[in-house]
Design a protein around this motif. Structure first.
Motif, PDB file in Angstrom:
ATOM      1  N   CYS B 497     -30.893  31.999  75.721  1.00  0.00           N
ATOM      2  CA  CYS B 497     -29.469  32.174  75.470  1.00  0.00           C
ATOM      3  C   CYS B 497     -29.058  33.561  75.948  1.00  0.00           C
ATOM      4  N   SER B 498     -27.747  33.755  76.080  1.00  0.00           N
ATOM      5  CA  SER B 498     -27.268  35.073  76.495  1.00  0.00           C
ATOM      6  C   SER B 498     -26.312  35.598  75.439  1.00  0.00           C
ATOM      7  N   VAL B 499     -26.295  36.931  75.284  1.00  0.00           N
ATOM      8  CA  VAL B 499     -25.425  37.565  74.285  1.00  0.00           C
ATOM      9  C   VAL B 499     -24.615  38.642  74.981  1.00  0.00           C
ATOM     10  N   ASP B 500     -23.291  38.500  74.974  1.00  0.00           N
ATOM     11  CA  ASP B 500     -22.428  39.426  75.718  1.00  0.00           C
ATOM     12  C   ASP B 500     -21.140  39.710  74.954  1.00  0.00           C
ATOM     13  N   PRO B 501     -20.370  40.704  75.397  1.00  0.00           N
ATOM     14  CA  PRO B 501     -19.099  40.963  74.737  1.00  0.00           C
ATOM     15  C   PRO B 501     -18.168  39.760  74.881  1.00  0.00           C
ATOM     16  N   PRO B 502     -17.204  39.607  73.995  1.00  0.00           N
ATOM     17  CA  PRO B 502     -16.292  38.466  74.116  1.00  0.00           C
ATOM     18  C   PRO B 502     -15.467  38.563  75.392  1.00  0.00           C
ATOM     19  N   GLY B 503     -15.242  37.428  76.009  1.00  0.00           N
ATOM     20  CA  GLY B 503     -14.440  37.420  77.223  1.00  0.00           C
ATOM     21  C   GLY B 503     -15.211  37.812  78.460  1.00  0.00           C
ATOM     22  N   CYS B 504     -16.522  37.893  78.348  1.00  0.00           N
ATOM     23  CA  CYS B 504     -17.300  38.305  79.511  1.00  0.00           C
ATOM     24  C   CYS B 504     -17.529  37.110  80.425  1.00  0.00           C
ATOM     25  N   THR B 505     -17.213  37.263  81.709  1.00  0.00           N
ATOM     26  CA  THR B 505     -17.420  36.150  82.634  1.00  0.00           C
ATOM     27  C   THR B 505     -18.627  36.365  83.536  1.00  0.00           C
ATOM     28  N   ASP B 506     -19.035  37.615  83.730  1.00  0.00           N
ATOM     29  CA  ASP B 506     -20.185  37.831  84.625  1.00  0.00           C
ATOM     30  C   ASP B 506     -21.421  38.084  83.784  1.00  0.00           C
ATOM     31  N   ILE B 507     -22.082  36.986  83.399  1.00  0.00           N
ATOM     32  CA  ILE B 507     -23.264  37.080  82.545  1.00  0.00           C
ATOM     33  C   ILE B 507     -24.460  37.298  83.449  1.00  0.00           C
TER      34      ILE B 507
END
Lengths: 201, 973, 242
Positions: B497-507
């Protein structure tokens, strides 16, 4: 026609042969020297050879060559010399050669005293019979081989008297050498000596 | 017979030899002999029967430039002289000047050897216009030998004349070749040789369509002057002379002078500093005062002389900007308020730290560029009565002085942002002289302001070209090619899984963690495999290399690679199969020790793309027992242990204005800030951070082990003790002792500097610490000596480090991917990456772009704060804390807005400053303000149109608590 | 700021090199045979500003051990102290020894050594002026000297250097290009007739993708060099005949 090493001369088959200055590779004859191409035409075959410029061919002594050498030193059982000429061509650099005690004469090989056959400084005509570590092996075991030019102990050029002796013309002293029988026409002295020398071989 | 190709007969006159003498470093004199060949097969650029046919792309026509100029009515071709190219490039660049120019190769070589940036500009111009490059340096017909006593300039000129003469003969009488020179004496020389020659000024003045060009023309200093300039000249020379280059070089060798890059103080434009190495130590030298700065502009390479110790000054406590310059009545001279000139009284000097001070004795290299800004407003009635063409240009960049320009377009330009270039700075002129280049757009217009931001920071922001877009696959039809599937490891069934800031499109990163049993965990970090799409030496790769980083502005993001890749095909979206580059570790579950590391290219299918909050929820919730959540919990536990290990080693936790949260130096997850709201720090932020760091360190170690000459690494040099002076003094005044010996002691001291009454104290101290740090930089390992000490990353407390985990937004990561791919045997190394020189050049470019992107981000935040305040439409009352106390101002941190406001003292005599304790006392009310004190301020917009900026609002700061009266009236809108 | 400029745009795509040649042009080559009378064979080669003298002695008696099957080739390469712009003192340095060994091997394969057992052929090379491509010029000079000496050789051995600058293969490197940073150089010595490579020596790193192009450039250069050498040899022979 002039050629350069690597030039293809002709097809190698029964008719065409490669001579001096060429080499055979695959099914062709190639030039190995730079010079003029000479075609010797015999009835059955053509020989291609390349005459190098300067008209001299690099030669080294081969077994069977007749060479002219100068004696350097005499050791107990052999004589060290330097080959100065091969047949007609003079070498720039001498080759080392030795004459073993047993190759000096054809007859009575074992009882040879080297000092009575050769002295340092003599010019000898000999034949190459083989190779050893310390140079070419020479043999003077034949009539026409042996000392050609020698100087006496006084330094005077000697004249051959018999197949074992040479004489100094000034002081009339005889010295022992193994003398070469060189065919010289129209010389009465020489014919006398040649008659004499016939008997003893 | 084997026949070879003969040497081409076009080479005639072979065996020419040119010999000259050179002096080696040791001082020995060597004779250098070089041979050259002259040719007769050089094309002339026209449709010509005698010249050989070439595949030359530019072809001149015999009808060019007919009827456009009064001086030469018939068709002609222009040959600009070296001096014209050097000084008047703006005129040549503009479209109204026309195409159809001939450039001589000898001139081009001369420019290339003297000014590389100008050369690059010239090549850009050549690419856009129909300019023919005539290769005259090896041309048999035009070559002339250099005469013994000839100077370089004379020789270049003679070569040009010879080339033009031949050219004219070659093409006949119908088409004329015209030489353009910069000044009249050269023109006379050329005309004497029989050439048609004009000065550029004459030529431009006689063009039919020349309005725009006239402003751009640089007039040589001895040409006619305006009235006020004449008065200036009558004044005596204001600056000392610059020493000639030979004397400077000699002085540098002897150790009398030092060479360094001049950096103007951001807060005080009359002061600058340089960094030099003195006795092996890095020292920062202060240069203060107009005379000492001696016409040095920010970024110039200068030669300085250090003053004797008695004259050493302290770093300026003033905040001085060009805004404060007022005009005197006659509008001729401009004066700074005299109190602000660095007058020091003895009392305030005692006990304050003195810095080495110096003065500029000469300029080695000017690094002038084009500057954005506005024209200073003139009094409207004066403008009506007389026609004045000489104006002052105020650059946006506060470090650049005002520039005097000539323009007839004042009326149309006064409300616009314009671009201006500096030409020269004579000794008798207080300000440099320049010329107008082009207009950018109306002042205050958001698009214009954004454009200026990007221009000022040299950020490539134009749309991706067609050739770049052609390198991309069609996103709708694309799927992972079968040969890639077979080559890569298949991780599609792992709980990733990936964990990123909200609204992030470039994972670009995803994680998983599996329990292997017997006390070991398998942890995997999967990074988007951008190198599968961006192949070396393609237009896409070149554009990405040029940009080097994604730039994050408040409302906008300038991508390094097109969105098709960054937000779709490379981004590790949920439930999509994606190509990745993975790092798999076997870790000890209890101690988080690394047992085994391996690297491989793989394919994954991310189960979930979570935000930090979502991930935290899943970890905390007692019901979730699925393998992804369990993996997250294990990762969380491991991350805590890893972090503790790093803190023990001395990793620093600092703060910066942009985020107002605790960040790591060189944070992996904090680059993409898009909002002003302060962030809550959660466990999950830290979790992802730790594994990204571990991945970067593992890759760095592997690269250095396998390709020690070529590894692209990142280091953070330890700042020298002097850097921390400001911090130490600030903390001392509050009773805290900061130990700056090494990272660990610094971290410990920072942790201890807390005040229960002032919750922001620790944050502010960390912010000051951040400003004391050196910059982290990329470098190539083959080019860095002393790996033991120089590879250190001080902030992260690791002996070796690189960037691997964000190839979507950083070019350095992409290079590291390519290197690692070669190391694991997957791909062949691109030729560019086989040379450590080339990698070092790439690093320098990346460092520059990265730094500029950071500056741009900060500027964007400032701009939007301004817009926000404007949008509220009434004055804002905010809580603030005094960050720095200065002699004439207070710098106040406003946490809510993440903004640093400057409060200027209205009258200096009302305030008493004590440098030792960092306090000021307001004498009228007997209030003492200390550094780090909390205050309340009122922010409002005032219109400074009465002074010199029309329609531009400036934020005004008023102290409410403690209350200080002020006379400035705020506007309501 | 130089650091802003990328690699690609600093190089102007010019068709001419620093001395005015196009990428595949060899420098002007002059050769002479028979320059010394006392040696068995000698030659002088001038490739641009690189000048090399070669002398051949032999076949003659060996000084120590002799090979009963073929002649021993002994090659000595020497860079004169005054050959470069600064005086150098090393005679027995690694590079000279390396080149000597390489040359020995090259001519060992090319000369028909079976014809001269128990003898030795000495080849001495002296670089009088060095301006790049020393090794290639030496092979050419030695080849001509051997032919002048009348020693049988399979073919005219020719050599040429090539390099790779700015993504372009370049033939015949001169000293300036050689010393410029990171230029890989490849020297090929070959038997042109069979297209057999006798010696391939390189310095600097050549990427695998570029290797073929660089080799082709060197072989093309060899062709140009061969042409001149052959002309020289034929002229020399004809003069002697006259």
């Amino acid at each position: 026609m002039f050629c350069v090493p690597g030039d293809r001369l002709c097809v190698a088959d029964d008719k065409n042969l490669g001579g001096r200055g060429t080499f055979l590779k695959g099914s062709y004859i190639y030039a190995a020297l730079a010079g003029k191409v000479n075609i010797i035409e015999n009835k059955d075959e053509n020989i291609f050879e390349v005459m190098p410029h300067g008209n001299f061919v690099r030669k080294i002594p081969q077994v069977g060559d007749v060479v002219t050498c100068q004696v350097e030193k005499i050791v107990s059982n052999q004589c060290k010399c330097l080959i100065k000429c091969i047949a007609d061509s003079v070498l720039k650099q001498p080759f080392k050669a030795i004459i073993r005690k047993e190759d000096v004469r054809a007859t009575d090989k074992d009882n040879v005293e080297l000092y009575t056959c050769f002295r340092p400084g003599d010019i000898i005509l000999a034949k190459i019979i083989g190779l050893s570590e310390s140079g070419y092996l020479l043999s003077t075991a034949s009539n026409e081989f042996g000392v050609v030019i020698a100087r006496s102990e006084n330094g005077v050029l000697m004249v051959p008297v018999s197949w074992t002796e040479m004489m100094c013309p000034e002081f009339k002293v005889k010295e022992t050498r193994k003398v070469a029988r060189i065919a010289i026409e129209s010389d009465s002295n020489a014919s006398t000596s040649s008659k004499q020398s016939n008997n003893n071989f | 017979m084997f026949s070879g190709e003969p040497l081409t007969s076009s080479m005639t006159k072979a065996g020419n030899v040119r010999s000259f003498y050179l002096k080696t470093k040791r001082g020995a004199i060597v004779k250098i002999v070089r041979e050259y060949y002259l040719r007769n097969d050089i094309p002339c650029g026209l449709e010509c029967s005698t010249c050989p046919i070439t595949d030359c792309s530019t072809k001149l026509s015999r009808k060019s430039r007919a009827q456009i100029n009064k001086l030469i009515p018939k068709a002609h071709l222009i040959v600009p002289d070296v001096n014209v190219l050097n000084n008047q490039l703006d005129v040549i660049e503009s479209s109204t000047f026309g195409d159809e120019l001939i450039l001589l190769k000898t001139d081009l070589n001369e420019i290339r050897s003297t000014n590389l940036s100008l050369f690059k500009r010239l090549m850009d111009v050549k690419g856009k216009k129909n300019i023919f490059l005539f290769e005259n340096q090896f041309n048999e017909h035009t070559y002339v030998e250099r005469l013994p006593k000839e100077t370089r300039e004379q020789y270049i000129f003679r070569l040009a004349i010879s080339a033009i003469k031949w050219y004219q003969n070659h093409i006949g009488k119908k088409l004329q070749i015209v030489l353009l020179v910069n000044d009249s004496s050269t023109k006379a020389k050329a005309t004497a040789e029989g050439l048609t020659c004009f000065t550029l000024v004459e030529y431009v003045e006689n063009l039919h369509d020349n309005v725009e060009l006239l402003d751009k023309v640089v007039r040589p200093p001895d040409e006619k002057m305006e009235v006020d300039q004449a008065i200036e000249k009558a004044a005596k020379f204001l600056y000392p002379e610059h020493l000639p280059l030979a004397i400077i070089q000699k002085g540098i060798k002897e150790g009398k002078y030092y060479q360094a890059k001049f950096a103007t103080n951001r807060d005080n434009y009359l002061e600058g500093s340089v960094h030099i190495t003195m006795n092996g130590e890095a020292v920062r030298v202060l240069i203060s005062g107009r005379e000492n700065m001696n016409r040095a502009v920010n970024d110039d390479i200068v030669a300085i002389e250090i003053a004797p110790k008695e004259e050493w000054k302290s770093k300026s406590d003033f905040v001085l900007t060009a805004d404060l310059i007022t005009e005197d009545k006659d509008e001729k001279e401009l004066e700074e308020p005299s109190e602000l000139e660095n007058k020091k009284d003895k009392k305030s000097e005692e006990g304050v730290i003195k810095r080495p001070t110096g003065k500029v004795v000469g300029i080695i290299k000017r690094n002038w560029r084009q500057y954005c800004g506005i024209i200073r407003e003139r009094d409207a009635c004066i403008m009506k009565n007389t026609i004045i063409t000489s104006h002052f240009f105020v650059p946006i960049d506060k470090r650049i002085p005002m520039i005097r320009i000539e323009t007839r377009q004042y009326d149309s330009l006064k409300s616009q942002r314009i671009l201006v270039a500096i030409d020269n700075w004579p000794r008798d002129s207080k300000f440099p002289r320049g010329h107008y280049v082009r207009a950018l757009g109306p002042i205050g217009d958001k698009a214009t302001e954004n454009e200026i931001l990007l221009l000022e920071h040299d950020i490539p922001h134009l749309q991706f070209t067609k050739s770049v877009m052609n390198c991309l696959p069609d996103p709708d039809k694309w799927s992972i090619p079968p040969e890639e599937l077979s080559k890569r490891l298949d991780f599609r069934d792992k709980p990733i899984c990936s964990v990123d800031p909200p609204g992030c499109t470039d994972i670009d990163d995803a994680l998983h963690c599996i329990d292997l049993g017997n006390g070991t965990y398998e942890v995997g970090v999967h990074i988007a495999d951008v190198s599968a799409f961006v192949k070396p030496n393609t237009p896409l790769d070149q554009e990405a290399a040029n940009r080097s980083t994604t730039v994050y502005l408040v409302d906008n993001r300038i991508d390094m690679i097109p969105t098709v890749l960054s937000s779709n095909l490379c981004s590790l979206m949920e439930n999509r199969e994606r190509q990745t580059f993975s790092v798999i570790w076997k870790l000890n579950a209890k101690t988080a020790e690394v047992i085994d590391t391996r690297f491989a290219k793989s394919v994954i299918k991310s189960r979930a793309a979570l935000t930090y909050a979502e991930a935290q929820l899943r970890i905390d919730s007692k019901d979730s027992k699925d393998d992804v959540t369990q993996g997250l919990r294990r990762l969380n536990a491991l991350a805590k242990k890893l972090k503790k290990k790093r803190i023990d080693k001395g990793a620093l936790v600092l703060a910066s204005l942009g985020e107002i949260k605790f960040i790591e130096v060189d944070s992996e997850t904090a680059d993409n800030v898009t909002k002003i709201e302060s962030k809550q720090l959660q466990d999950t932020n830290s979790m992802v951070e730790e594994f990204m760091l571990l991945a970067n360190i593992s890759v760095a170690e592997k690269l250095y082990q396998e390709v020690p000459q070529l590894a692209l690494l990142r280091h953070h040099p330890k700042p020298s003790a002097a850097n921390f002076d400001e911090l130490v003094q600030a903390c001392k005044s509050h009773g805290f002792d900061i130990d700056v010996q090494d990272g660990k002691s610094l971290a410990k001291s920072l942790d201890g500097a807390k005040d229960p009454k002032n919750s922001y104290l620790n944050l502010m101290i960390r912010m000051i610490t951040t400003r004391c740090m050196t910059q982290a930089q990329y470098f190539c390992s083959g080019k860095m000596a002393d790996p033991e000490n120089n590879f250190l990353h001080f902030g992260l407390a690791t002996p070796i480090y690189t960037h691997f985990t964000s190839p979507i937004r950083r070019y350095a990561d992409l290079i590291v991917h390519r290197l690692l791919s070669h190391v694991i045997g997957d791909t062949n190394l691109d030729p560019v990456l086989t040379s450590s020189e080339k990698i070092q050049t790439l690093c320098e470019n990346i460092n520059y772009r990265h730094h500029q992107a950071q500056l741009a981000s900060r500027a964007s935040i400032k701009l939007h704060t301004l817009i926000y305040i404007k949008s509220v439409k009434k004055p804002l009352t905010e809580e603030g804390y005094i960050l720095f106390v200065r002699k004439n101002a207070l710098q106040i941190l406003v946490p809510r807005l993440a903004f640093e406001a400057t409060y200027f003292f209205e009258s200096l005599t009302d305030w008493e400053y004590d440098g030792l304790t960092c306090t000021v006392k307001y004498l009228k009310k007997d209030i003492t303000l200390r550094q780090f004190d909390p205050v309340k301020i009122k922010l409002s917009l005032i219109d400074k149109s009465t002074e010199f900026r029309k329609g531009v609002e400036v934020i005004d700061v008023q102290l409410i608590k403690p209350l200080i009266e002020s006379n400035v009236k705020a506007i309501s809108t | 700021m130089e650091s802003r400029i990328l690699l690609e745009s600093t190089s102007v795509k010019t068709p001419f090199r620093i001395d005015g040649r196009k990428p595949h042009e060899v420098r002007s080559l002059t050769c002479r045979l028979g320059v010394f009378q006392q040696a068995d064979g000698s030659s002088y080669v001038k490739l641009g500003n690189t000048q090399v003298l070669a002398t051949v002695y032999g076949p003659h008696d060996t000084r120590g051990k002799s090979n009963p099957e073929k002649s021993i080739i002994n090659c000595k390469f020497r860079l004169s102290t005054f050959s470069k712009s600064t005086r150098r003192n090393l005679h027995r340095d690694i590079r000279s020894i390396e080149i000597s060994n390489n040359l020995t091997q090259v001519f060992d394969s090319a000369i028909l050594t079976e014809l001269y057992p128990h003898s030795q052929i000495d080849i001495y090379l002296e670089v009088v002026q060095s301006d790049g491509s020393d090794y290639a010029a030496c092979i050419n000079a030695a080849s001509l000297a051997i032919i002048d000496a009348g020693i049988p050789i399979k073919d005219v051995v020719c050599a040429c250097s090539a390099g790779f600058i700015d993504n372009q293969p370049i033939t015949d490197i001169n000293a300036v290009e050689e010393s410029s940073n990171g230029t890989p150089i490849l020297t090929i010595g070959m038997l042109p007739k069979d297209k057999q490579i006798l010696s391939m020596e390189s310095s600097g790193g050549i990427h695998l993708d570029n290797l073929n192009d660089v080799m082709d450039a060197a072989i093309e250069g060899c062709k140009s060099v061969l042409f001149i050498m052959k002309q020289t040899i034929l002229n020399h022979i004809q003069e002697l005949k006259d």
